[in-house]
Design a protein around this motif. Structure first.
Motif, PDB file in Angstrom:
ATOM      1  N   LEU A 125      -1.486  10.372  -5.837  1.00 18.66           N
ATOM      2  CA  LEU A 125      -1.297   9.649  -7.250  1.00 18.66           C
ATOM      3  C   LEU A 125      -2.327   9.142  -7.773  1.00 18.66           C
ATOM      4  N   ALA A 126      -3.092   8.271  -6.922  1.00 18.07           N
ATOM      5  CA  ALA A 126      -4.360   7.737  -7.323  1.00 18.07           C
ATOM      6  C   ALA A 126      -5.473   8.578  -7.657  1.00 18.07           C
ATOM      7  N   ASP A 127      -5.431   9.886  -6.735  1.00 24.05           N
ATOM      8  CA  ASP A 127      -6.794  10.570  -7.200  1.00 24.05           C
ATOM      9  C   ASP A 127      -6.264  11.381  -8.527  1.00 24.05           C
ATOM     10  N   LYS A 128      -5.121  11.635  -8.778  1.00 22.99           N
ATOM     11  CA  LYS A 128      -4.711  12.056 -10.070  1.00 22.99           C
ATOM     12  C   LYS A 128      -4.892  11.402 -11.250  1.00 22.99           C
ATOM     13  N   TYR A 129      -4.422  10.070 -11.016  1.00 26.54           N
ATOM     14  CA  TYR A 129      -4.643   9.410 -12.328  1.00 26.54           C
ATOM     15  C   TYR A 129      -5.967   8.191 -12.231  1.00 26.54           C
ATOM     16  N   GLY A 130      -6.477   8.414 -11.477  1.00 19.34           N
ATOM     17  CA  GLY A 130      -7.962   7.527 -11.341  1.00 19.34           C
ATOM     18  C   GLY A 130      -7.879   6.151 -11.126  1.00 19.34           C
ATOM     19  N   PHE A 131      -6.835   5.571 -10.527  1.00 19.19           N
ATOM     20  CA  PHE A 131      -6.561   3.934 -10.335  1.00 19.19           C
ATOM     21  C   PHE A 131      -6.940   3.944  -8.632  1.00 19.19           C
ATOM     22  N   ALA A 132      -7.512   2.683  -8.565  1.00 24.57           N
ATOM     23  CA  ALA A 132      -7.566   2.447  -7.345  1.00 24.57           C
ATOM     24  C   ALA A 132      -6.408   1.951  -6.470  1.00 24.57           C
ATOM     25  N   VAL A 133      -6.359   2.035  -4.980  1.00 33.59           N
ATOM     26  CA  VAL A 133      -5.151   1.771  -4.286  1.00 33.59           C
ATOM     27  C   VAL A 133      -5.820   0.599  -3.343  1.00 33.59           C
ATOM     28  N   VAL A 134      -4.971  -0.764  -3.485  1.00 34.75           N
ATOM     29  CA  VAL A 134      -5.369  -2.045  -2.652  1.00 34.75           C
ATOM     30  C   VAL A 134      -4.209  -2.155  -1.933  1.00 34.75           C
ATOM     31  N   VAL A 135      -4.448  -2.385  -0.382  1.00 31.66           N
ATOM     32  CA  VAL A 135      -3.367  -2.565   0.568  1.00 31.66           C
ATOM     33  C   VAL A 135      -3.752  -3.837   1.098  1.00 31.66           C
ATOM     34  N   ASP A 136      -2.744  -4.638   1.306  1.00 27.75           N
ATOM     35  CA  ASP A 136      -2.748  -5.942   2.045  1.00 27.75           C
ATOM     36  C   ASP A 136      -1.905  -5.565   3.502  1.00 27.75           C
ATOM     37  N   GLU A 137      -2.887  -5.465   4.462  1.00 24.92           N
ATOM     38  CA  GLU A 137      -2.455  -4.916   5.775  1.00 24.92           C
ATOM     39  C   GLU A 137      -2.209  -6.472   6.772  1.00 24.92           C
ATOM     40  N   THR A 138      -2.156  -7.267   6.400  1.00 29.50           N
ATOM     41  CA  THR A 138      -1.754  -8.617   6.963  1.00 29.50           C
ATOM     42  C   THR A 138      -0.711  -8.529   7.851  1.00 29.50           C
ATOM     43  N   VAL A 139       0.449  -8.096   7.565  1.00 28.31           N
ATOM     44  CA  VAL A 139       1.531  -7.847   8.357  1.00 28.31           C
ATOM     45  C   VAL A 139       1.451  -6.932   9.364  1.00 28.31           C
ATOM     46  N   GLY A 140       0.787  -5.710   9.138  1.00 30.69           N
ATOM     47  CA  GLY A 140       0.743  -4.560  10.088  1.00 30.69           C
ATOM     48  C   GLY A 140      -0.451  -4.925  11.065  1.00 30.69           C
ATOM     49  N   SER A 141      -1.604  -5.361  10.448  1.00 29.76           N
ATOM     50  CA  SER A 141      -2.695  -5.930  11.118  1.00 29.76           C
ATOM     51  C   SER A 141      -3.533  -4.764  11.379  1.00 29.76           C
ATOM     52  N   PHE A 142      -5.027  -5.013  11.628  1.00 27.39           N
ATOM     53  CA  PHE A 142      -6.111  -4.009  11.920  1.00 27.39           C
ATOM     54  C   PHE A 142      -5.815  -3.270  13.214  1.00 27.39           C
ATOM     55  N   CYS A 143      -5.292  -3.941  14.218  1.00 28.58           N
ATOM     56  CA  CYS A 143      -5.260  -3.630  15.508  1.00 28.58           C
ATOM     57  C   CYS A 143      -4.064  -2.270  15.432  1.00 28.58           C
ATOM     58  N   ASN A 144      -2.994  -2.606  14.911  1.00 28.78           N
ATOM     59  CA  ASN A 144      -1.963  -1.594  14.750  1.00 28.78           C
ATOM     60  C   ASN A 144      -2.057  -0.456  13.883  1.00 28.78           C
ATOM     61  N   ILE A 145      -2.466  -0.641  12.573  1.00 30.59           N
ATOM     62  CA  ILE A 145      -2.576   0.244  11.547  1.00 30.59           C
ATOM     63  C   ILE A 145      -3.934   0.601  10.806  1.00 30.59           C
ATOM     64  N   ASP A 146      -4.310   1.744  10.537  1.00 27.63           N
ATOM     65  CA  ASP A 146      -5.401   2.122  10.007  1.00 27.63           C
ATOM     66  C   ASP A 146      -5.119   2.680   8.543  1.00 27.63           C
ATOM     67  N   VAL A 147      -5.390   1.840   7.466  1.00 26.54           N
ATOM     68  CA  VAL A 147      -5.075   2.320   6.025  1.00 26.54           C
ATOM     69  C   VAL A 147      -6.429   2.499   5.448  1.00 26.54           C
ATOM     70  N   LEU A 148      -7.497   2.753   6.067  1.00 25.79           N
ATOM     71  CA  LEU A 148      -8.702   3.411   5.037  1.00 25.79           C
ATOM     72  C   LEU A 148      -8.402   4.644   4.866  1.00 25.79           C
ATOM     73  N   PRO A 149      -7.886   5.634   5.574  1.00 21.60           N
ATOM     74  CA  PRO A 149      -7.793   6.690   4.922  1.00 21.60           C
ATOM     75  C   PRO A 149      -7.139   6.804   3.442  1.00 21.60           C
ATOM     76  N   VAL A 150      -6.327   6.029   3.179  1.00 27.55           N
ATOM     77  CA  VAL A 150      -5.527   5.955   2.065  1.00 27.55           C
ATOM     78  C   VAL A 150      -5.957   4.887   0.881  1.00 27.55           C
ATOM     79  N   ALA A 151      -6.741   3.790   1.352  1.00 26.68           N
ATOM     80  CA  ALA A 151      -6.958   2.688   0.664  1.00 26.68           C
ATOM     81  C   ALA A 151      -8.281   2.901   0.100  1.00 26.68           C
ATOM     82  N   ASP A 152      -8.694   2.364  -1.230  1.00 28.46           N
ATOM     83  CA  ASP A 152      -9.841   2.066  -1.627  1.00 28.46           C
ATOM     84  C   ASP A 152     -10.336   0.787  -1.355  1.00 28.46           C
ATOM     85  N   VAL A 153      -9.480  -0.295  -1.296  1.00 26.78           N
ATOM     86  CA  VAL A 153      -9.983  -1.635  -0.820  1.00 26.78           C
ATOM     87  C   VAL A 153      -8.885  -2.171   0.282  1.00 26.78           C
ATOM     88  N   VAL A 154      -9.180  -2.887   1.090  1.00 29.71           N
ATOM     89  CA  VAL A 154      -8.131  -3.494   2.047  1.00 29.71           C
ATOM     90  C   VAL A 154      -8.473  -4.947   2.164  1.00 29.71           C
TER      91      VAL A 154
END
Length: 607
Positions: free
Chosen positions: A336-365
């Protein structure tokens, strides 16, 4: 084994106690709610407090020492107690933010509302650090404290400690203004406001932290066919707190693309306050479980906005969300972000760097480094990471290049770097302990019958589990990771998990209270610490113990139930945690049996 007794008293931190601890023990459900309501007897007992709640300890001492050296106008006769309080910042934008906040239509129109001219703005230098002081009548603190709590950019306790040691160097600069002096930004533009010094990056702490975060982001990426450019240390921005990271990114994102902000699912209380008062607009979609079909609703909203010629600035999501641990479909959001041109911002504090990789879907972490990255509840920090592969990268980076200045004290950076040395080793224990307890609690959903537990909220037990696992990093067996510029980012083998945070829903508040009041762990707000913490998060933070946030009923409707207990597991042994939770659960079961017996007695026919 016998359940351990918590030795800390009301208002103390979890051990080890120190000047910079960020936890506070508030034993019992009623204590938590009374704290939220500002009970003076509880506040008088505090020896520790989460620093963003308000100036405390060294920061309070610094404020008092500065005020004693300022020439301030007399307040009206009859003022009780200290005449003035102040909030110290290293950035001059605090003045414009304070003036706008105090005058906002969102402030209560009561005795705490600041009148025109009651906010005073002063500037002082101490030990080559320039401070911008927001000064106000102490009795009206509730009308301005939000500028400390929500942006999260106030002076830290370590910086305050250093400045107090050099208080004799204090120099008051020739600048005096008030909230009645007109447009504060114009005072900055015309040179009337002394320019800032901000904070130097002394030592290696800042750069080594950036390198460590960069290395963690590169480690064991999600294997998806998406373009992910390598993050460099220059793409990592360090902030004084997690909220400061959200706040500074929020400003940069709006400057790059003006429009409403959209948030998906549960968001932290201060994040909600920041977004809900945003002049550019705010749209929230609360229910984000699989049955809620939030992506269809979001797409319909985006289509309507586009048809009306309006554009969304960015969409924000916690992954997973605090405290209900729902994981939104970030892959669909990326489409949807690619279609409508907005940025995706993900707060990954609870999941945390070590467990999850959100860079493939996030513009900003964005991340609160205060939590499991730090792990020892004695230092604050936050980070913004820009994704170089993002279509929004250049616009946001250009804005940050112009507007971002270091507000993170070198003493905090050095301590955070030290604490994060064993981040992966601690995360292995946190993941394991949380999974152990939630598996045990999940068995209690049906046994005994009836059960006081109605739901266990943890990523693998939700209907959005597939969304989480799709972004889990693969397990690693290698012991080293090549990095640029540092030699201290050697990572042991690690198997990702689901994080340290979970919540428990109970059949009613009486059962929840019976469990919580007998749960022999530390009670208070925070997560990711070395000891287990529990808190009636929704009832205390949103419900206010009978003085609810105006939006509380809305949040309850999508899962922030007042009959819920939030738990952040620590590093205790599995045996200790199981015995502790079994003992508390037995109290909840006894309370439910008591209720059932009382109801049955009322239904018996009178002969």
């Amino acid at each position: 084994m016998p359940v351990k007794v918590i030795a800390a008293g009301l208002g103390q931190s979890m051990p080890p106690e120190g000047l910079h601890t960020v936890t506070v023990h508030l034993p019992g459900w009623e204590t938590a709610c009374a704290f939220r309501k500002g009970d003076k007897t509880i506040f008088a007992a505090l020896k520790s407090m989460y620093p963003r709640f308000g100036p405390f300890n060294k920061v309070r001492q610094l404020a008092a020492a500065i005020l004693s050296r300022l020439a301030l106008p007399a307040l009206p006769a009859g003022e009780q107690g200290p005449t003035y309080s102040c909030l110290p910042f290293v950035s001059p934008d605090a003045f414009a933010v304070a003036a706008a906040y105090a005058a906002s239509r969102h402030r209560k129109d009561d005795h705490t509302k600041l009148l025109q001219g009651e906010l005073l703005f002063r500037v002082v230098d101490i030990a080559d650090v320039r401070l911008y002081l927001v000064v106000f009548p102490a009795a009206k603190a509730p009308g301005i404290i939000g500028i400390w709590q929500n942006p999260g950019v106030g002076v830290s306790s370590r910086l305050a400690e250093m400045l107090l040691a050099h208080i004799d160097t204090l120099a008051v600069l020739p600048f005096e203004a008030s909230s009645g002096d007109g447009d504060m930004p114009s005072l900055v533009r015309n040179g009337a406001l002394p320019p800032p010094t901000y904070l130097p990056e002394e030592g290696e702490g800042h750069e080594k932290l950036r390198q460590r975060i960069m290395a963690l982001l590169k480690r064991a990426p999600v294997k998806k066919t998406v373009a992910v450019a390598a993050v460099s240390s220059g793409d990592v921005y360090l902030c004084p707190t997690g909220m400061a990271a959200i706040y500074r990114l929020h400003g940069a994102a709006l400057a790059a693309r003006r429009g409403p902000v959209v948030a998906l699912g549960a968001v932290f209380h201060s994040t909600w306050q920041l977004f809900s008062e945003e002049p550019a607009g705010f749209k929230h979609f609360g229910r984000c479980d699989a049955e809620g079909r939030v992506m269809e609703q979001l797409e319909a909203y985006l289509e309507a906005e586009a048809a009306a010629g309006r554009a969304v600035s960015y969409v924000f999501a916690e992954f997973p969300s605090n405290p209900i641990l729902v994981s939104v479909d970030l892959w669909r959001l990326r489409e949807l972000a690619d279609k409508y041109g907005f940025a995706v911002v993900v707060d990954e504090t609870v999941g945390s760097f070590c467990n999850i990789d959100v860079l493939p879907v996030a513009d900003v972490v964005v991340t609160s480094l205060t939590k499991s990255f730090s792990g020892y509840a004695n230092v604050m920090g936050g980070s913004i990471v820009l994704n170089p592969a993002s279509a929004h990268y250049r616009a946001v980076q250009d804005t940050l290049t112009k507007t971002f200045h270091n507000e993170y004290f070198s003493g905090d950076a050095a301590h955070l770097l030290q604490c994060s040395d064993d981040y992966l080793a601690r995360s292995t224990i946190l993941n394991g302990n949380a999974l152990l307890l939630t598996r045990f609690l999940a068995t209690c959903l049906t046994e005994p019958t009836p059960s006081p537990v109605t739901a266990v909220l943890y990523p693998p037990f939700t209907d959005t589990a597939a969304n989480y696992t799709s972004l889990m990093r693969p397990a690693t067996t290698t012991t080293t990771l090549a990095t640029t510029g540092t030699g201290n980012n050697e990572f042991e083998p690690f198997e990702p998990g689901f994080g340290c945070l979970f919540s428990i829903d109970f059949v009613n508040k009486a059962c929840a209270r019976a469990f919580y009041d007998n749960l022999a762990v530390y009670h208070g707000p925070h997560l990711g610490a070395h000891h287990t913490l529990a808190f009636p998060f929704n009832d205390a933070i949103w419900g206010g113990g009978g003085d609810p946030d105006p939006s509380f009923a809305y949040h309850v409707a999508y899962g922030l139930r007042p009959e819920q207990v939030r738990v952040s597991v620590g590093l205790e042994s599995e045996e200790e945690l199981l015995d502790t939770f079994k003992a508390a659960l037995a109290c909840a079961e006894e309370e439910l049996r008591r209720q059932t017996a009382a109801e049955a007695a009322q239904e018996e026919p009178v002969l």
